[in-house]
Write a protein that holds these residues in place. Structure first.
Motif, PDB file in Angstrom:
ATOM      1  N   ILE A  24      -9.931   9.638  -0.077  1.00 48.80           N
ATOM      2  CA  ILE A  24      -8.935   9.122   0.589  1.00 48.80           C
ATOM      3  C   ILE A  24      -8.139   8.180  -0.183  1.00 48.80           C
ATOM      4  CG2 ILE A  24      -8.224   7.817   2.501  1.00 48.80           C
ATOM      5  CD1 ILE A  24     -10.808   9.355   3.826  1.00 48.80           C
ATOM      6  N   ARG A  40      -7.706   8.453  -3.471  1.00 48.43           N
ATOM      7  CA  ARG A  40      -7.164   9.182  -4.399  1.00 48.43           C
ATOM      8  C   ARG A  40      -5.823   9.822  -3.819  1.00 48.43           C
ATOM      9  NH1 ARG A  40      -9.057  14.577  -6.608  1.00 48.43           N
ATOM     10  NH2 ARG A  40      -7.223  15.270  -7.841  1.00 48.43           N
ATOM     11  N   LEU A  41      -5.921  10.434  -2.585  1.00 44.91           N
ATOM     12  CA  LEU A  41      -4.982  11.021  -2.009  1.00 44.91           C
ATOM     13  C   LEU A  41      -3.729   9.886  -1.685  1.00 44.91           C
ATOM     14  CD1 LEU A  41      -3.660  13.323  -0.045  1.00 44.91           C
ATOM     15  CD2 LEU A  41      -4.544  11.857   1.905  1.00 44.91           C
ATOM     16  N   VAL A 100      -2.185   8.929  -5.198  1.00 44.06           N
ATOM     17  CA  VAL A 100      -1.226  10.193  -5.442  1.00 44.06           C
ATOM     18  C   VAL A 100       0.066  10.084  -4.687  1.00 44.06           C
ATOM     19  CG1 VAL A 100      -0.854  12.740  -5.470  1.00 44.06           C
ATOM     20  CG2 VAL A 100      -3.052  11.655  -6.176  1.00 44.06           C
ATOM     21  N   ALA A 101       0.019   9.867  -3.491  1.00 46.46           N
ATOM     22  CA  ALA A 101       1.194   9.671  -2.555  1.00 46.46           C
ATOM     23  C   ALA A 101       2.044   8.640  -2.996  1.00 46.46           C
ATOM     24  CB  ALA A 101       0.657   9.364  -1.057  1.00 46.46           C
ATOM     25  N   ARG A 126       3.748   9.608  -6.524  1.00 52.32           N
ATOM     26  CA  ARG A 126       4.663  10.653  -6.323  1.00 52.32           C
ATOM     27  C   ARG A 126       5.719  10.343  -5.235  1.00 52.32           C
ATOM     28  NH1 ARG A 126       0.649  15.906  -6.331  1.00 52.32           N
ATOM     29  NH2 ARG A 126      -0.204  15.232  -8.735  1.00 52.32           N
TER      30      ARG A 126
END
Lengths: 421, 255
Positions: free
Chosen positions: A7, A9-10, A13-14, A17
């Motif tokens: 979670i 990491r997600l 990344v969000a 990006r």
């Protein structure tokens, strides 16, 4: 633990990006380098330093708090509205970790943003600059002194008792605390005053006195005298500004060396009286360590405050819609700034109407609830050259990196199912 | 309540009423539903829109709590970690994070299932291969067609090797070729020992893959049994009337 890390990491990344976040990062870094070139200061090195700290790091810090609070308030709400949250919630991960993972990721990102700005500031001002521990006179606390005044007045004056019955003890105590804080001391010509401070001990430590000099009408005085502290002394003369820093150097005079540990004395050698507000305007500055260390501690405190804001935002987003959560978060940030200022500025509570007193009480509650966001002022300390103490850092870290994230993620885990119908 | 060991899903007198902000009841979505899904079967939950299928699925998934009655998954409360560890779920729409690639998406759900990084990598590659997405593994799913996104979602549902797979309208929006692929996949998974609970509007889908079905209407069970056994009574029922104020024929229901 793996689910938690996924979670985190997600969310990272969000952020990485997201075009908006990348732009914000670039703008923050650019601001750190552009401001020193465009800002007009008072022409002194210290003035330029203070201005750059306040308007470069100060602006980035505010920007990070506002933008990350908004992102935090939206992260779970957005996923719930897009029905992605339910896909995570049906996996074998505790719901609390879904919130905690988001909080951790957003805190890491906020700390990175602030870290880059701190490094930029350190590269400019890190060499040769130091910071000071700030020691205040050891006096009875204003609350204790106010309580003594209250008790004396209750005993001696029937009018006072009637006023307490009318307005209430709490508001009168607030007034008395204000009164005690504003108590001043007048040092007459050829008179000597002493104040107790925590002893420094180390004879090699560089010590200064910082004092605000005004007369009872708030006008700049032209005082003259000598400060003495633990075998050091500093002459106080040619004052041309209200806030004065007097460096104390080792003194050979018997009067200086014979002083008791922790006692700061001032001998008024001028022609006029000197007015001092000991609680408000008199501090002892003891050299601590370099600017980089202070910057590091300030960064830790700023990151911890960002973590508190992010935790509150994630909790709000777990139970409310994106718009409402974002609005509540912004209102909370505004209240954290406005409430203490309103409480400070509010007129004498004894003269206030009942409605005013109710509003004041509500403002007090708001200030208390939002105090974790406003309690620390690391940028102001950096700007003033004051040491961000490890004691403050550890308190901020405990609340920002542990207490509030755990508390808010637990609550978020409990309310996350709301609105899934 | 003791669950029979072979019952993967068990619902006893389950009811759910939705309420407005003032807690006034608005819709009775499910009303006294009894249901069991046995291990190794493909169970179809059928019914028109608003019949209570999605609410039932959400209660089975532990996303919402029933107002009355009990729900058990593997004999456990549905929101327990142990029950969720044995569960896979494919929602009606794919609901993917658009900024993640197909590989990252599957790997994310593998991590949520607690798989270590080596197993996660292996299984992600296998599933990408199985769903025909190996060539698009590095592309962000935000740019995928509906069919491709559906395959990523299916792979994500399967990555934890669930014992129970819940498919909400699995063929919704798919072309006939993709629909057939999904049906074939369902049959293959059941042969491998998986239990499948699926919802559908289309009786044809259920006829092709389901062992048993339950027909819901207005939150109530209308019929339950094997397709062959309830076919005629089902037809009679729908030909007579379903719902208030409108005829609903089997012909309509089938297509």
């Amino acid at each position: 633990m793996r689910a938690f890390l996924q979670i985190v990491r997600l969310e990272l990344v969000a952020i990485a990006r997201s075009k908006a976040m990348v732009l914000l990062a670039l703008a923050s870094v650019a601001w750190m380098f552009i401001l020193p070139r465009i800002a007009l200061d008072d022409g002194t090195a210290e003035g330029a330093f203070q201005m750059n700290v306040r308007y470069s790091l100060g602006v980035v810090y505010t920007l990070v708090l506002v933008s990350f609070s908004a992102v935090a308030a939206g992260t779970l709400a957005r996923d719930r509205e897009a029905k992605r949250l339910q896909l995570t919630m049906v996996r074998p991960a505790r719901h609390m970790f879904i919130a905690l993972g988001r909080i951790a990721a957003l805190t890491i990102a906020a700390a990175l943003f602030l870290g880059v700005s701190c490094v930029a500031l350190g590269l400019r001002y890190g060499r040769g600059r130091t910071c000071d521990h700030v020691a205040r006179p050891v006096l009875e606390s204003p609350e204790v002194e106010a309580r003594r005044l209250f008790d004396e007045n209750m005993r001696d004056y029937p009018d006072f008792r009637a006023k307490v019955a009318e307005i209430g003890e709490r508001d009168i105590m607030k007034y008395l605390v204000q009164y005690v804080n504003e108590t001043y001391q007048t040092i007459s010509k050829d008179e000597r005053a002493e104040w107790n401070f925590p002893p420094v001990g180390d004879p090699d430590a560089r010590v200064s006195v910082r004092i605000r000099v005004t007369d009872t009408f708030g006008r700049l005085e032209k005082p003259k005298g000598v400060f003495r502290f633990e075998g050091r002394e500093g002459v106080f003369d040619h004052v041309n500004k209200t806030l004065v820093r007097v460096s104390l150097s080792p003194a050979a005079a018997a009067e200086s060396s014979a002083q008791k540990p922790g006692v700061l004395s001032f001998s008024n050698d001028g022609d006029a009286n000197v007015t001092v507000y000991p609680r408000r305007d008199l501090v002892l500055l003891i050299e601590a360590d370099g600017f980089w260390w202070n910057l590091f501690r300030a960064w830790l405190v700023m990151s911890a405050v960002a973590a508190v804001a992010v935790s509150a935002g994630v909790f709000l987003g777990a139970s409310l819609g994106r718009g409402v959560a974002g609005f509540c978060m912004m209102a909370m940030l505004a209240a954290s700034v406005a409430s203490p200022a309103a409480l400070d500025e509010y007129p004498d509570p004894m003269a206030a109407t009942k409605a005013d007193r109710i509003s004041l009480r509500l403002t007090g509650i708001s200030a208390f609830l939002t105090s974790p966001l406003d309690r620390h002022a690391p940028v102001a300390a950096l700007e003033a050259g004051e040491c961000v103490e490890w004691r403050e850092v550890s308190g901020a870290l405990a609340s920002g990196f542990f207490v509030y994230p755990v508390l808010f993620s637990l609550l978020a885990g409990l309310v996350m199912r709301r609105k899934l119908d | 309540m003791n669950s029979a060991p072979d019952n993967v899903v068990e619902l006893n007198s389950v009811a759910k009423t939705f309420r407005d902000f003032w807690m006034r009841p608005t819709v009775k979505a499910v009303d006294g539903l009894d249901l069991t899904v046995a291990r190794g079967e493909v169970f179809g939950l059928l019914g028109p829109n608003g019949s209570g299928k999605s609410t039932t699925i959400k209660m089975i998934l532990g996303l919402i709590k029933p107002g009355a009655g009990t729900v058990r998954l593997f004999g456990l409360p549905p929101d327990s970690i142990a029950a969720r560890r044995r569960l896979g779920y494919l929602p009606e729409l794919s609901y993917l994070h658009p900024f993640l690639t197909a590989r990252e998406t599957i790997s994310y759900y593998a991590g949520l299932c607690g798989l270590d990084s080596r197993t996660s990598k292996e299984r992600t590659s296998q599933l990408l291969e199985m769903t025909g997405l190996a060539d698009a593994a590095g592309r962000a799913v935000g740019g995928f067609s509906k069919g491709m996104a559906r395959r990523v979602a299916l792979a994500s549902a399967l990555v934890g090797r669930p014992e129970l797979l819940i498919l909400d309208e699995p063929t919704s929006g798919l072309d006939p070729v993709s629909t057939n692929e999904v049906k074939t996949l369902v049959k293959t998974l059941v042969k491998g020992g998986m239990t499948i609970l699926m919802t559908s509007h289309l009786l044809a889908d259920a006829e092709d893959v389901c062992n048993r079905v339950c027909i819901l209407n207005h939150g109530r069970k209308v019929a339950e049994g094997k397709i062959g056994e309830i076919g005629s009574s089902l037809q009679d029922f729908f030909l007579a009337k379903v719902g208030e104020g409108r005829d609903f024929t089997v012909a309509e229901f089938l297509r």
